[in-house]
Each structure stands twice: as structure tokens, then as C-alpha cells.
Design a protein around this motif. Structure first.
Motif, PDB file in Angstrom:
ATOM      1  N   PHE A   1     103.322  -1.104  -3.838  1.00 37.36           N
ATOM      2  CA  PHE A   1     103.715  -0.888  -5.227  1.00 37.36           C
ATOM      3  C   PHE A   1     103.122   0.388  -5.809  1.00 37.36           C
ATOM      4  CE2 PHE A   1     103.209  -1.401  -9.809  1.00 37.36           C
ATOM      5  CZ  PHE A   1     104.534  -1.604 -10.161  1.00 37.36           C
ATOM      6  N   SER A   2     101.854   0.660  -5.538  1.00 36.85           N
ATOM      7  CA  SER A   2     101.201   1.828  -6.122  1.00 36.85           C
ATOM      8  C   SER A   2     101.709   3.136  -5.529  1.00 36.85           C
ATOM      9  CB  SER A   2      99.689   1.737  -5.951  1.00 36.85           C
ATOM     10  OG  SER A   2      99.364   1.788  -4.584  1.00 36.85           O
TER      11      SER A   2
ATOM     12  N   ARG B   1      99.752  10.916  -8.739  1.00 33.19           N
ATOM     13  CA  ARG B   1      99.182  11.282 -10.032  1.00 33.19           C
ATOM     14  C   ARG B   1      97.743  11.721  -9.851  1.00 33.19           C
ATOM     15  NH1 ARG B   1     100.783   7.024 -14.754  1.00 33.19           N
ATOM     16  NH2 ARG B   1     103.020   7.206 -14.513  1.00 33.19           N
ATOM     17  N   MET B   2      97.405  12.852 -10.474  1.00 33.60           N
ATOM     18  CA  MET B   2      96.024  13.331 -10.470  1.00 33.60           C
ATOM     19  C   MET B   2      95.428  13.053 -11.843  1.00 33.60           C
ATOM     20  SD  MET B   2      96.148  17.031  -8.547  1.00 33.60           S
ATOM     21  CE  MET B   2      96.720  17.798 -10.041  1.00 33.60           C
ATOM     22  N   LYS B   3      94.322  12.343 -11.880  1.00 34.75           N
ATOM     23  CA  LYS B   3      93.618  12.110 -13.139  1.00 34.75           C
ATOM     24  C   LYS B   3      92.925  13.402 -13.542  1.00 34.75           C
ATOM     25  CE  LYS B   3      94.297   7.642 -13.523  1.00 34.75           C
ATOM     26  NZ  LYS B   3      95.244   7.153 -14.479  1.00 34.75           N
TER      27      LYS B   3
ATOM     28  N   LEU C   1      95.578  16.042 -25.182  1.00 36.78           N
ATOM     29  CA  LEU C   1      94.777  15.987 -23.973  1.00 36.78           C
ATOM     30  C   LEU C   1      95.641  15.431 -22.856  1.00 36.78           C
ATOM     31  CD1 LEU C   1      91.835  16.259 -22.843  1.00 36.78           C
ATOM     32  CD2 LEU C   1      91.625  13.815 -23.300  1.00 36.78           C
ATOM     33  N   CYS C   2      95.746  16.162 -21.760  1.00 37.89           N
ATOM     34  CA  CYS C   2      96.506  15.691 -20.602  1.00 37.89           C
ATOM     35  C   CYS C   2      95.611  14.744 -19.819  1.00 37.89           C
ATOM     36  CB  CYS C   2      96.955  16.865 -19.741  1.00 37.89           C
ATOM     37  SG  CYS C   2      97.978  16.376 -18.349  1.00 37.89           S
ATOM     38  N   ARG C   3      96.027  13.478 -19.698  1.00 37.31           N
ATOM     39  CA  ARG C   3      95.239  12.466 -18.972  1.00 37.31           C
ATOM     40  C   ARG C   3      95.496  12.521 -17.474  1.00 37.31           C
ATOM     41  NH1 ARG C   3      96.185   6.719 -21.954  1.00 37.31           N
ATOM     42  NH2 ARG C   3      94.866   7.044 -23.766  1.00 37.31           N
ATOM     43  N   ASP C   4      96.786  12.648 -17.108  1.00 35.26           N
ATOM     44  CA  ASP C   4      97.113  12.757 -15.687  1.00 35.26           C
ATOM     45  C   ASP C   4      98.343  13.620 -15.505  1.00 35.26           C
ATOM     46  OD1 ASP C   4      99.546  11.089 -15.559  1.00 35.26           O
ATOM     47  OD2 ASP C   4      98.241   9.358 -15.684  1.00 35.26           O
TER      48      ASP C   4
ATOM     49  N   GLY D   1     105.717  14.907 -13.799  1.00 36.22           N
ATOM     50  CA  GLY D   1     105.432  14.640 -15.197  1.00 36.22           C
ATOM     51  C   GLY D   1     103.953  14.562 -15.494  1.00 36.22           C
ATOM     52  N   MET D   2     103.656  14.108 -16.707  1.00 36.88           N
ATOM     53  CA  MET D   2     102.272  14.005 -17.149  1.00 36.88           C
ATOM     54  C   MET D   2     102.147  12.958 -18.241  1.00 36.88           C
ATOM     55  SD  MET D   2     102.104  17.613 -19.255  1.00 36.88           S
ATOM     56  CE  MET D   2     103.104  18.477 -18.056  1.00 36.88           C
ATOM     57  N   GLN D   3     100.930  12.464 -18.405  1.00 32.48           N
ATOM     58  CA  GLN D   3     100.621  11.544 -19.486  1.00 32.48           C
ATOM     59  C   GLN D   3      99.683  12.267 -20.428  1.00 32.48           C
ATOM     60  OE1 GLN D   3      98.209   7.964 -18.729  1.00 32.48           O
ATOM     61  NE2 GLN D   3      99.917   6.845 -19.638  1.00 32.48           N
TER      62      GLN D   3
END
Length: 102
Positions: free
Chosen positions: A8-9, A16-18, A37-40, A45-47
Motif C-alpha cells: 500500500f505505501s 515522497r521526500m520529507k 512551508l513545504c512539508r514533503d 507534487g507536494m504538500q
């Protein structure tokens, strides 16, 4: 290996890079700049954390820089895929990277 065969992950196309890096975003329809602030970050894409609510579907031009002065800075055209409250008078945005700007 197909995404069905992955755990699943591992179903995403990109890892994704933290990170915790300052981000500025310019809305395509006005002159305002939003800080966040970019979290990941991933290849698709990005969070992002921000104090500003931005509706899904909004186009942005984003710039991510390192707190440590590392270059190059990332410049990209992005689209807001989702926006949700983080519970602390801020918002978490899911941004889809549309194009990397050189």
C-alpha cells in the motif's frame, strides 16, 4: 511490477521526500504572493502548510528554497488538488506539479 503488486505505501509513482523548506506561491490570477512551508515533495507534487485557504483547481507558480542556502531553487507551475484545515488556523494544500520552470 504493477501497483497491484506493490504494498500500500508503495502505490505512488514517486517517492515522497520529507522536507521543511520555505515556499512562496504566486496566484496566477492576481499579484499576491502566499508564503508557506513545504512539508514533503515528490516528482508529481507536494504538500504545503499555509495560513491562506486556496480553493482546489487554483493555478500557482511556486518557489521552494532551502533554509541552508542550497541551490538550485525549485520553480514550478502547480495546481491545488486539495485544501484542508490543519486545525490550527492554517491549511494543508496538496499541489500537483504541472511543469518545472527552468
Amino acid at each position: 511490477m504493477s501497483s497491484i503488486d506493490k504494498g500500500f505505501s508503495e502505490k505512488r509513482d514517486f517517492i515522497r521526500m520529507k522536507i521543511s523548506a520555505p515556499l512562496s506561491a504566486k496566484l496566477s490570477h492576481d499579484e499576491g504572493v502566499i508564503e508557506g512551508l513545504c512539508r514533503d515533495l515528490s516528482g508529481g507534487g507536494m504538500q504545503v502548510e499555509t495560513k491562506t485557504q486556496i480553493p482546489a483547481g487554483t493555478d500557482l507558480v511556486v518557489e521552494i528554497s532551502s533554509d541552508h542556502g542550497h541551490n538550485p531553487t525549485l520553480h514550478a507551475k502547480a495546481k491545488v488538488a486539495r485544501c484542508s484545515s490543519d486545525g490550527d488556523s492554517g491549511y494543508v494544500l496538496g499541489l500537483e506539479i504541472i511543469e518545472i520552470i527552468k
